[in-house]
Motif scaffolding. Structure first.
Motif, PDB file in Angstrom:
ATOM      1  N   ASP A 174       0.816  -1.219   0.000  1.00 37.08           N
ATOM      2  CA  ASP A 174       0.000   0.000   0.000  1.00 37.08           C
ATOM      3  C   ASP A 174       0.843   1.260   0.000  1.00 37.08           C
ATOM      4  O   ASP A 174       0.372   2.327   0.385  1.00 37.08           O
ATOM      5  CB  ASP A 174      -0.933   0.009   1.209  1.00 37.08           C
ATOM      6  N   GLU A 175       2.095   1.136  -0.400  1.00 35.42           N
ATOM      7  CA  GLU A 175       2.960   2.278  -0.605  1.00 35.42           C
ATOM      8  C   GLU A 175       3.298   2.983   0.698  1.00 35.42           C
ATOM      9  O   GLU A 175       3.501   2.333   1.722  1.00 35.42           O
ATOM     10  CB  GLU A 175       2.335   3.232  -1.646  1.00 35.42           C
ATOM     11  N   PHE A 176       3.373   4.299   0.691  1.00 39.73           N
ATOM     12  CA  PHE A 176       4.037   5.059   1.746  1.00 39.73           C
ATOM     13  C   PHE A 176       3.681   6.529   1.592  1.00 39.73           C
ATOM     14  O   PHE A 176       2.959   6.914   0.667  1.00 39.73           O
ATOM     15  CB  PHE A 176       5.553   4.897   1.611  1.00 39.73           C
ATOM     16  N   VAL A 177       4.183   7.347   2.484  1.00 41.63           N
ATOM     17  CA  VAL A 177       4.008   8.797   2.364  1.00 41.63           C
ATOM     18  C   VAL A 177       4.990   9.319   1.324  1.00 41.63           C
ATOM     19  O   VAL A 177       6.162   8.930   1.310  1.00 41.63           O
ATOM     20  CB  VAL A 177       4.236   9.485   3.716  1.00 41.63           C
ATOM     21  N   GLU A 178       4.510  10.203   0.461  1.00 46.62           N
ATOM     22  CA  GLU A 178       5.351  10.729  -0.624  1.00 46.62           C
ATOM     23  C   GLU A 178       5.137  12.234  -0.766  1.00 46.62           C
ATOM     24  O   GLU A 178       3.998  12.706  -0.783  1.00 46.62           O
ATOM     25  CB  GLU A 178       5.001  10.030  -1.942  1.00 46.62           C
ATOM     26  N   ALA A 179       6.238  12.964  -0.849  1.00 46.53           N
ATOM     27  CA  ALA A 179       6.187  14.403  -1.117  1.00 46.53           C
ATOM     28  C   ALA A 179       6.717  14.640  -2.527  1.00 46.53           C
ATOM     29  O   ALA A 179       7.781  14.137  -2.888  1.00 46.53           O
ATOM     30  CB  ALA A 179       7.027  15.168  -0.104  1.00 46.53           C
ATOM     31  N   VAL A 180       5.993  15.389  -3.337  1.00 45.94           N
ATOM     32  CA  VAL A 180       6.391  15.600  -4.722  1.00 45.94           C
ATOM     33  C   VAL A 180       6.312  17.082  -5.069  1.00 45.94           C
ATOM     34  O   VAL A 180       5.617  17.858  -4.420  1.00 45.94           O
ATOM     35  CB  VAL A 180       5.493  14.798  -5.692  1.00 45.94           C
ATOM     36  N   GLY A 181       7.053  17.438  -6.134  1.00 43.70           N
ATOM     37  CA  GLY A 181       6.967  18.785  -6.664  1.00 43.70           C
ATOM     38  C   GLY A 181       8.013  19.733  -6.107  1.00 43.70           C
ATOM     39  O   GLY A 181       8.619  19.487  -5.066  1.00 43.70           O
ATOM     40  N   ASP A 182       8.228  20.823  -6.823  1.00 39.61           N
ATOM     41  CA  ASP A 182       9.256  21.796  -6.453  1.00 39.61           C
ATOM     42  C   ASP A 182       9.016  22.411  -5.081  1.00 39.61           C
ATOM     43  O   ASP A 182       9.964  22.748  -4.372  1.00 39.61           O
ATOM     44  CB  ASP A 182       9.309  22.920  -7.499  1.00 39.61           C
ATOM     45  N   ALA A 183       7.766  22.566  -4.691  1.00 35.72           N
ATOM     46  CA  ALA A 183       7.476  23.216  -3.419  1.00 35.72           C
ATOM     47  C   ALA A 183       7.874  22.351  -2.239  1.00 35.72           C
ATOM     48  O   ALA A 183       8.106  22.863  -1.142  1.00 35.72           O
ATOM     49  CB  ALA A 183       5.985  23.540  -3.333  1.00 35.72           C
ATOM     50  N   ASP A 184       7.955  21.049  -2.427  1.00 33.60           N
ATOM     51  CA  ASP A 184       8.238  20.137  -1.323  1.00 33.60           C
ATOM     52  C   ASP A 184       9.579  19.442  -1.463  1.00 33.60           C
ATOM     53  O   ASP A 184      10.361  19.378  -0.513  1.00 33.60           O
ATOM     54  CB  ASP A 184       7.139  19.073  -1.230  1.00 33.60           C
ATOM     55  N   CYS A 185       9.856  18.875  -2.628  1.00 37.54           N
ATOM     56  CA  CYS A 185      11.021  18.006  -2.808  1.00 37.54           C
ATOM     57  C   CYS A 185      12.149  18.763  -3.502  1.00 37.54           C
ATOM     58  O   CYS A 185      11.926  19.385  -4.549  1.00 37.54           O
ATOM     59  CB  CYS A 185      10.624  16.778  -3.633  1.00 37.54           C
ATOM     60  N   PRO A 186      13.358  18.731  -2.961  1.00 37.58           N
ATOM     61  CA  PRO A 186      14.480  19.430  -3.606  1.00 37.58           C
ATOM     62  C   PRO A 186      14.652  18.976  -5.056  1.00 37.58           C
ATOM     63  O   PRO A 186      14.664  17.786  -5.352  1.00 37.58           O
ATOM     64  CB  PRO A 186      15.684  19.010  -2.762  1.00 37.58           C
ATOM     65  N   GLY A 187      14.750  19.950  -5.954  1.00 37.81           N
ATOM     66  CA  GLY A 187      14.903  19.628  -7.369  1.00 37.81           C
ATOM     67  C   GLY A 187      13.622  19.238  -8.055  1.00 37.81           C
ATOM     68  O   GLY A 187      13.628  18.890  -9.241  1.00 37.81           O
ATOM     69  N   GLY A 188      12.509  19.261  -7.323  1.00 33.23           N
ATOM     70  CA  GLY A 188      11.231  18.915  -7.936  1.00 33.23           C
ATOM     71  C   GLY A 188      11.055  17.437  -8.196  1.00 33.23           C
ATOM     72  O   GLY A 188      10.220  17.042  -9.009  1.00 33.23           O
ATOM     73  N   GLY A 189      11.808  16.595  -7.515  1.00 36.46           N
ATOM     74  CA  GLY A 189      11.728  15.158  -7.748  1.00 36.46           C
ATOM     75  C   GLY A 189      10.659  14.494  -6.914  1.00 36.46           C
ATOM     76  O   GLY A 189       9.675  15.119  -6.493  1.00 36.46           O
ATOM     77  N   ASP A 190      10.859  13.201  -6.666  1.00 37.39           N
ATOM     78  CA  ASP A 190       9.941  12.414  -5.855  1.00 37.39           C
ATOM     79  C   ASP A 190      10.644  12.085  -4.543  1.00 37.39           C
ATOM     80  O   ASP A 190      11.557  11.264  -4.523  1.00 37.39           O
ATOM     81  CB  ASP A 190       9.551  11.122  -6.570  1.00 37.39           C
ATOM     82  N   CYS A 191      10.222  12.730  -3.471  1.00 38.11           N
ATOM     83  CA  CYS A 191      10.797  12.449  -2.156  1.00 38.11           C
ATOM     84  C   CYS A 191       9.966  11.349  -1.509  1.00 38.11           C
ATOM     85  O   CYS A 191       8.845  11.584  -1.046  1.00 38.11           O
ATOM     86  CB  CYS A 191      10.810  13.708  -1.297  1.00 38.11           C
ATOM     87  N   GLU A 192      10.532  10.170  -1.482  1.00 39.00           N
ATOM     88  CA  GLU A 192       9.803   8.990  -1.038  1.00 39.00           C
ATOM     89  C   GLU A 192      10.818   7.923  -0.642  1.00 39.00           C
ATOM     90  O   GLU A 192      11.980   7.970  -1.061  1.00 39.00           O
ATOM     91  CB  GLU A 192       8.913   8.473  -2.171  1.00 39.00           C
ATOM     92  N   PRO A 193      10.425   6.917   0.135  1.00 35.38           N
ATOM     93  CA  PRO A 193      11.402   5.909   0.555  1.00 35.38           C
ATOM     94  C   PRO A 193      11.985   5.093  -0.583  1.00 35.38           C
ATOM     95  O   PRO A 193      13.115   4.608  -0.476  1.00 35.38           O
ATOM     96  CB  PRO A 193      10.609   5.039   1.539  1.00 35.38           C
ATOM     97  N   MET A 194      11.277   4.914  -1.700  1.00 37.73           N
ATOM     98  CA  MET A 194      11.855   4.143  -2.792  1.00 37.73           C
ATOM     99  C   MET A 194      13.024   4.884  -3.457  1.00 37.73           C
ATOM    100  O   MET A 194      13.786   4.279  -4.209  1.00 37.73           O
ATOM    101  CB  MET A 194      10.805   3.745  -3.837  1.00 37.73           C
ATOM    102  N   SER A 195      13.171   6.183  -3.173  1.00 37.99           N
ATOM    103  CA  SER A 195      14.337   6.916  -3.660  1.00 37.99           C
ATOM    104  C   SER A 195      15.555   6.732  -2.759  1.00 37.99           C
ATOM    105  O   SER A 195      16.665   7.108  -3.136  1.00 37.99           O
ATOM    106  CB  SER A 195      14.010   8.415  -3.760  1.00 37.99           C
TER     107      SER A 195
END
Length: 701
Positions: A335-356
């Motif tokens: 069921d995945e996890f908490v994920e922050a996305v986009g320039d406003a949240d994640c440095p460089g506008g990437g996908d900030c998530e545990p799979m990274s």
């Protein structure tokens, strides 16, 4: 008088001429099939050390990264890991490649590369030299600077995975480029011009010369380094273009083992079958090369087993400890996890998530509770991006970045209450909490694991609707008020998710490039490539497919956190039956407590349990009454009694004593300042029900 010479008739003359012609052709074939000595030759037969000996000019290569010496087509061979390993031969030790040349090798591909991976590469960008290797689809190819143009010739068909294949490429100024597979010419191109050698450049064997974008990347745009993934053996370079007959003779020199020489690994989930219920620390092994690179100690993983079903819940480093349900036939779901996305949240506008978090710098799992009644595991992880491990939303005052705590309270009926706490200094937009992800075993496509009718949705009334991915839905509109989802895997046991019925958030995952009827990526799990989005093109490595999002409204909020809850698990019953479980959780029966010793703290959906607290010394037993009915059923209830003490309880249900066993379980959990009793019952009631827990007189406080 000498004997008369025989007189040849015209028919006999024809036969003789034919015999002579065949003999001459055989002689010509024999002469043309005689293969000259190679200019450079590596057998990879060394038993140890980090050198690959060259046989002709002592142009030995240095082996680096994670690799193995394994059985080859003759003697030993070199197995590379696809990530770190390769051989470098210094250009100063190499003779120049002739105007005409041939390169040959035996290879067994384990996984197709992220982009062009060389078997042999001696070039200066695309200005001089050659690259002989395979592309991201598994096509064999030769690239070379011919007549001032960088020429590329590739095969139309993929090379097979896991099997020995003889591959060769040649160039002649008179005949052009040619490619050969298992001794047969499969592609050619009449290219005119002279070959521009990259003399003095290092020769790379199996290792990409420059970081490159993955060929099928979606996001982010990071160039990555990688290598050939598989086995290399008997690499030879000739200073002439061998004839087709000579290349066939080279192929015939060895009788390579048949069948798969590199097995498909399996995502590890512990011993098969049902087992004693509980959570267990484990050391889960995946693949020898992948495991060798990990800097992780023993018992880093957790497996929850069940005693009445051959399924389990696995928190493994290869999935960044994100818990995954594993069915009886090895289908994985999370069921995945908490994920922050986009320039406003994640440095460089990437996908900030545990799979990274490829090295699990921020992720770990631990067991909080483990009794016959239930197990509780806690997974903590950070929301970081994939290139620099920078995490989302650093607080300007404290420096704390986004992180999450996932608590799975797991009961013996294959159901878990999941409580997820997302911590952030930027909660203007609530981050994503759930994504319906099927993890595909190596060697399988999404279609091997997911039914075409992929998702069934259910509402609290038990009404259902199933959606097909032959024509994927753009929105989930039926049944009205759906808050339950069943994932239709090709297994007896199927994953499900239940959120509270207050305005559930449901959407379909679609729109990214894919080579399946389902969304399909292979940058996760297991893969160490710096990317959070790569489309899978083959079933060569672990991959995953996303189908939907089903989320509830926030359950709790603080200034810097949001908590959501849900039920998930596995069931072998019809999807409509999940409505009873949903009602028992979202609309539980009212519980009343007799006496004053135990304070009724009500039903806690985050742990799927009725909670009481011992506050006095008035009585040595608890009498509970539940006003269960069809709208508020009592289904497999858990009862938590804080401050119970060390006494062993006895159980009475509806006035009848019940022995502790498979359908009635208890556990005692000691914490720093109290002891807690956990009781779980396999019970379905839709009418008034009483439960009594007694302490023996000698054990009472």
């Amino acid at each position: 008088m000498p004997p008369a010479k025989p007189i040849l008739t015209s028919k006999k003359r024809s036969v003789a001429a034919a015999v002579l012609s065949v003999a001459l052709l055989a002689l010509a074939a024999h002469v043309s099939a005689q293969v000259p000595a190679a200019a450079l030759s590596w057998h990879f037969d060394e038993s140890d050390g980090n050198q690959a000996a060259e046989q002709m000019h002592r142009a030995d290569g240095a082996i680096s990264g994670v690799y193995l010496r394994v059985a080859g087509v003759h003697g030993k061979a070199l197995r590379l890991d696809g990530e770190t390993s390769g051989v470098v031969v210094k250009g100063s030790t190499l003779p120049g490649v002739a105007p005409a040349f041939t390169i040959e090798a035996w290879i067994a591909i384990d996984e197709y590369p992220w982009n062009w991976a060389p078997i042999a590469d001696q070039r200066n960008e695309e200005k001089a030299g050659f690259l002989f290797g395979i592309d991201s689809f598994g096509h064999l190819g030769l690239q070379a600077e011919i007549g001032g143009t960088w020429q590329v010739l590739t095969t139309a068909r993929q090379l097979p995975l896991k099997k020995w294949v003889h591959v060769a490429a040649s160039f002649s100024p008179s005949t052009g480029l040619a490619l050969f597979v298992d001794g047969k010419q499969v592609e050619s191109r009449n290219v005119t011009g002279s070959f521009a050698s990259a003399a003095g450049e290092d020769l790379l064997i199996g290792r990409a010369r420059y970081p490159m974008l993955p060929a099928h990347w979606l996001h982010p745009k990071y160039a990555v380094s990688f290598s050939f993934d598989g086995i290399l053996d008997e690499l030879n370079i000739f200073n002439q273009a061998l004839s087709p007959q000579q290349i066939e003779a080279e192929y015939s020199r060895f009788q390579a083992p048949q069948g798969d020489v590199l097995p498909y690994p399996r995502l590890p989930s512990g011993p098969p079958g049902a087992g004693p219920f509980g959570a267990y620390y484990a050391t889960l092994k995946y693949d020898e090369l992948w495991d060798a690179a990990r800097r992780v100690g023993r018992d880093s993983d957790v497996v929850v087993r069940f005693d009445d079903a051959p399924v389990r819940l696995v928190s493994w480093q290869g999935t960044n400890y994100i818990p995954a349900w594993v069915t009886e036939n090895g289908k994985w779901y999370t069921d995945e996890f908490v994920e922050a996305v986009g320039d406003a949240d994640c440095p460089g506008g990437g996908d900030c998530e545990p799979m990274s978090d490829k090295q699990n710098r921020y992720a770990h799992v631990r067991i909080l509770e483990n009794t016959p009644a239930r197990a509780v595991i806690h997974v903590r992880y950070g929301q970081c991006e994939v290139e620099n491990y920078a995490c989302a939303n650093p607080d300007p005052l404290t420096g704390w970045t986004d992180s999450a705590d996932d608590y799975y309270t797991v009961y013996p009926d294959e159901v878990a209450a999941r409580k997820t706490v997302a911590w952030s200094s930027n909660l203007k937009v609530i981050p994503e909490f759930q994504e319906t992800i099927v993890i595909n075993q190596p060697g399988t496509r999404p279609e091997d694991n997911i039914q075409t009718d992929a998702l069934t949705f259910v509402n609290m009334k038990g009404e259902t609707h199933t959606y097909s991915w032959l024509h994927p839905p753009t929105a989930i509109t039926q049944p009205q008020g759906a808050n339950i989802q069943s994932v239709n895997l090709k297994s007896e046991w199927k994953p499900f998710q239940i959120v509270l019925p207050d305005r559930p958030l449901i959407s379909v995952y679609q729109g990214e490039k894919t080579y399946s009827i389902f969304e399909w990526w292979n940058h996760w799990p297991v893969a160490q490539v710096k990317s959070s989005g790569i489309s899978a093109v083959a079933a060569d490595r672990p991959s995953h497919s996303s189908l939907s999002h089903i989320e509830g409204q926030p359950w709790q909020r603080t200034a810097d956190s949001v908590t959501k809850i849900m039920l998930d698990g596995l069931t072998n019953r019809p999807a409509a039956d999940l409505a009873v479980l949903a009602r028992s959780w979202a609309s539980p029966p009212k519980m009343t407590v007799a006496g004053s010793r135990f304070e009724n703290q009500g039903y806690d959906p985050s742990q799927r349990a009725f909670v009481l607290r011992d506050v006095s010394a008035d009585s040595a037993s608890i009498r509970l009454n539940f006003n269960a009915n069809a709208d508020s059923p009592l289904l497999n209830p858990a009862i938590v009694v804080e401050n119970w003490g060390e006494a062993t309880p006895s159980l009475v249900v509806n006035g009848k004593p019940v022995e502790w066993g498979k359908d009635a379980r208890f556990g005692l959990v000691d914490t720093l300042d109290r002891s807690t009793l956990i009781v779980w019952l396999r019970l379905h009631a839709e009418s008034e029900t009483s439960i009594e827990l007694r302490q023996a007189a000698s054990q009472a406080k």
